[in-house]
Design an enzyme around this catalytic site. Structure first.
Site, short mmCIF file in Angstrom:
data_model
loop_
_atom_site.label_atom_id
_atom_site.label_comp_id
_atom_site.label_asym_id
_atom_site.label_seq_id
_atom_site.Cartn_x
_atom_site.Cartn_y
_atom_site.Cartn_z
N ASP A 21 3.09 0.25 -5.26
CA ASP A 21 2.83 -0.10 -3.40
C ASP A 21 3.30 0.65 -2.08
O ASP A 21 3.40 1.50 -2.75
CB ASP A 21 4.27 -1.68 -3.39
CG ASP A 21 3.73 -2.91 -2.46
OD1 ASP A 21 2.69 -2.82 -1.50
OD2 ASP A 21 4.76 -3.09 -2.19
N ARG A 34 -5.75 2.35 6.53
CA ARG A 34 -5.19 1.81 5.08
C ARG A 34 -5.81 2.50 3.83
O ARG A 34 -5.51 2.71 2.85
CB ARG A 34 -5.48 0.75 4.92
CG ARG A 34 -5.01 -0.72 5.96
CD ARG A 34 -4.29 -1.66 6.21
NE ARG A 34 -4.16 -2.10 4.25
CZ ARG A 34 -2.83 -2.46 3.70
NH1 ARG A 34 -2.18 -1.83 4.63
NH2 ARG A 34 -3.12 -2.67 2.63
N HIS A 38 -5.32 4.54 0.22
CA HIS A 38 -5.62 3.91 -1.27
C HIS A 38 -6.31 4.95 -1.56
O HIS A 38 -6.45 5.00 -3.24
CB HIS A 38 -6.44 2.90 -0.91
CG HIS A 38 -5.65 1.20 -0.56
ND1 HIS A 38 -4.23 1.02 -1.16
CD2 HIS A 38 -6.17 0.43 0.75
CE1 HIS A 38 -4.27 -0.41 -0.30
NE2 HIS A 38 -5.10 -0.70 0.31
N ARG A 72 -6.60 -10.66 1.08
CA ARG A 72 -7.13 -9.15 2.00
C ARG A 72 -8.61 -9.47 2.65
O ARG A 72 -9.35 -10.17 1.62
CB ARG A 72 -6.68 -7.79 1.58
CG ARG A 72 -5.21 -8.23 0.57
CD ARG A 72 -4.76 -6.45 0.11
NE ARG A 72 -3.62 -6.50 -0.06
CZ ARG A 72 -2.74 -5.21 -0.20
NH1 ARG A 72 -3.54 -4.06 -0.13
NH2 ARG A 72 -1.26 -5.27 -0.80
N LEU A 132 -0.56 8.61 -25.15
CA LEU A 132 -0.55 7.95 -23.89
C LEU A 132 -1.57 6.34 -23.87
O LEU A 132 -2.16 7.48 -23.63
CB LEU A 132 -0.14 8.53 -22.16
CG LEU A 132 0.32 7.29 -21.44
CD1 LEU A 132 2.20 7.53 -21.01
CD2 LEU A 132 -0.47 8.21 -19.81
N ARG A 195 10.30 -7.23 -5.32
CA ARG A 195 9.71 -8.49 -6.03
C ARG A 195 8.87 -7.90 -7.12
O ARG A 195 8.52 -6.86 -7.03
CB ARG A 195 9.22 -9.57 -5.11
CG ARG A 195 8.29 -8.67 -4.09
CD ARG A 195 7.41 -9.31 -3.06
NE ARG A 195 6.67 -8.83 -1.98
CZ ARG A 195 7.28 -9.15 -0.83
NH1 ARG A 195 8.25 -9.34 -0.90
NH2 ARG A 195 6.73 -7.70 -0.09
N ILE A 196 8.46 -8.62 -7.91
CA ILE A 196 7.42 -8.61 -8.64
C ILE A 196 5.80 -8.94 -8.62
O ILE A 196 4.74 -7.97 -8.85
CB ILE A 196 8.17 -9.20 -10.54
CG1 ILE A 196 9.22 -8.38 -10.56
CG2 ILE A 196 7.07 -9.58 -11.68
CD1 ILE A 196 10.22 -9.14 -11.94
N SER A 197 5.60 -9.98 -7.70
CA SER A 197 4.36 -10.32 -7.44
C SER A 197 3.42 -10.28 -8.00
O SER A 197 2.64 -9.87 -8.84
CB SER A 197 3.83 -8.99 -6.38
OG SER A 197 4.65 -8.75 -5.37
C1 IPE Z 1 1.52 -5.88 -5.68
O1 IPE Z 1 0.98 -5.34 -4.50
C2 IPE Z 1 -0.13 -5.72 -6.51
C3 IPE Z 1 -0.35 -3.90 -6.45
C4 IPE Z 1 0.79 -3.12 -6.10
C5 IPE Z 1 -1.54 -4.18 -6.80
P1 IPE Z 1 1.06 -6.35 -3.21
O2 IPE Z 1 1.75 -5.26 -1.77
O3 IPE Z 1 -0.04 -6.65 -2.96
O4 IPE Z 1 2.37 -7.06 -3.53
P2 IPE Z 1 3.28 -8.29 -2.52
O5 IPE Z 1 2.21 -8.90 -1.27
O6 IPE Z 1 4.16 -7.30 -1.19
O7 IPE Z 1 3.65 -9.02 -2.62
C1 IPE Z 2 -0.87 -0.89 -2.44
O1 IPE Z 2 -0.72 -0.77 -1.55
C2 IPE Z 2 -2.04 -1.54 -3.01
C3 IPE Z 2 -2.63 -2.69 -3.10
C4 IPE Z 2 -1.63 -3.51 -3.35
C5 IPE Z 2 -4.31 -3.04 -3.39
P1 IPE Z 2 -0.84 -2.18 -0.21
O2 IPE Z 2 -1.67 -1.63 -0.09
O3 IPE Z 2 0.24 -2.91 -0.94
O4 IPE Z 2 0.79 -1.22 0.84
P2 IPE Z 2 1.57 -1.64 1.89
O5 IPE Z 2 1.90 -2.80 1.79
O6 IPE Z 2 0.13 -2.64 2.39
O7 IPE Z 2 2.02 -0.57 2.57
MG MG Z 3 1.97 -4.43 -0.45
#
Ligand code: IPE
Ligand code: IPE
Ligand code: MG
Length: 242
Positions: A21, A34, A38, A72, A132, A195-197
């Site tokens: 994340d 953004r 990524h 998104r 791995l 959180r585990i999301s």
């Molecule tokens: C969890 O991150 C999913 C991934 C890292 C792919 P999110 O950024 O989507 O999770 P939330 O929305 O904070 O729970």
């Molecule tokens: C994690 O980074 C990647 C995905 C969920 C695809 P985020 O895109 O959630 O980054 P933040 O949480 O907005 O910083």
């Molecule tokens: Mg995120």
């Protein structure tokens, strides 16, 4: 074995899972779009895979795209899939030579056709000998995983190969996308959220949880070692007495 800083007598997790994340926040902090976050996040993966190999971790699960991430904006989803396609057709081609076996987990049917083809090609290139196993979670949700395993069991019952009373935890586990693998020992989440999301919810039933404020593109070997040291200090009780 360069860079490994874990002693032989310290417990090393067999299975580490990481919720990668913070790519967006990493980019925002640098005045970047953004999608640049990524990209930086994707290019960090190889380093952490190598670091896990060097430390004797046999299974690594990485959360790349969740079933909830469809909410998104389309522009971001398109950018994510473009980066994933570049990844599987580019950097990932080095992985078989590094002794990394790829297992993409998640529902593929909604993924772009070209990306699906690249994933299939990458999996076909898997080496016979590897140190791995990399579970790459793309369009993955823990609820989806349990649901698809339950569906397979229901189909078996209807076909007459099984009775509902035969369904036990082992049977359900066998149908998960991580079938045959050990449960997650250590779940790491970067970027501060705790959180585990909907990641590997079944497989994380008894994981140790580790949260760090570092954004995923900045998560490096030193950060991994901090998580592993913390893991080594934990007492795992599994409901028993220490
Ligand atoms: C969890 O991150 C999913 C991934 C890292 C792919 P999110 O950024 O989507 O999770 P939330 O929305 O904070 O729970
Ligand atoms: C994690 O980074 C990647 C995905 C969920 C695809 P985020 O895109 O959630 O980054 P933040 O949480 O907005 O910083
Ligand atoms: Mg995120």
């Amino acid at each position: 074995m360069t860079g490994a800083r874990i002693d032989a007598d310290v417990p090393v997790p067999a299975h580490v899972a990481i919720i990668m994340d913070g790519n967006g926040r990493w980019a925002a902090a640098r005045g970047l779009e953004r999608k640049e976050g990524h990209r930086a996040g994707a290019s960090n993966i190889i380093k952490i895979c190598r670091a896990c190999q060097e430390r004797g971790i046999a299974t690594l699960s990485l959360f790349a795209f969740s079933t909830e991430n469809w909410s998104r904006p389309k522009t971001e989803i398109d950018a994510l899939f473009e980066i994933a396609s570049d990844y599987f057709s580019g950097q990932f081609t080095d992985f078989p030579g590094m002794g990394i076996r790829l297992n993409v987990i998640g529902s593929r049917k909604d993924l772009p056709v070209a990306l699906r083809a690249m994933i299939a090609k990458a999996e076909k290139a898997n080496p016979r000998a590897y140190s791995l196993t990399l579970n790459m979670a793309v369009n993955y949700g823990g609820k989806w995983d349990i649901m698809q395993s339950a569906r397979k069991l229901a189909e078996k019952c209807i076909a007459g190969g099984m009775m509902p009373s035969d369904i036990d935890e082992a049977a359900l586990e066998e149908g998960l996308s991580t079938s045959g693998q050990p449960p997650v020992d250590l779940l790491i989440r970067t970027s501060g959220e705790q959180r585990i999301s909907n990641f590997l919810i079944w497989q994380c039933a008894y994981s140790e949880l580790y949260f760090t404020a570092k954004h995923w593109p900045d998560f490096d070997e030193t950060e991994l070692d901090a998580a592993l040291s913390e893991y080594a200090r934990r007492t795992r009780k599994f409901g028993g007495l220490a």
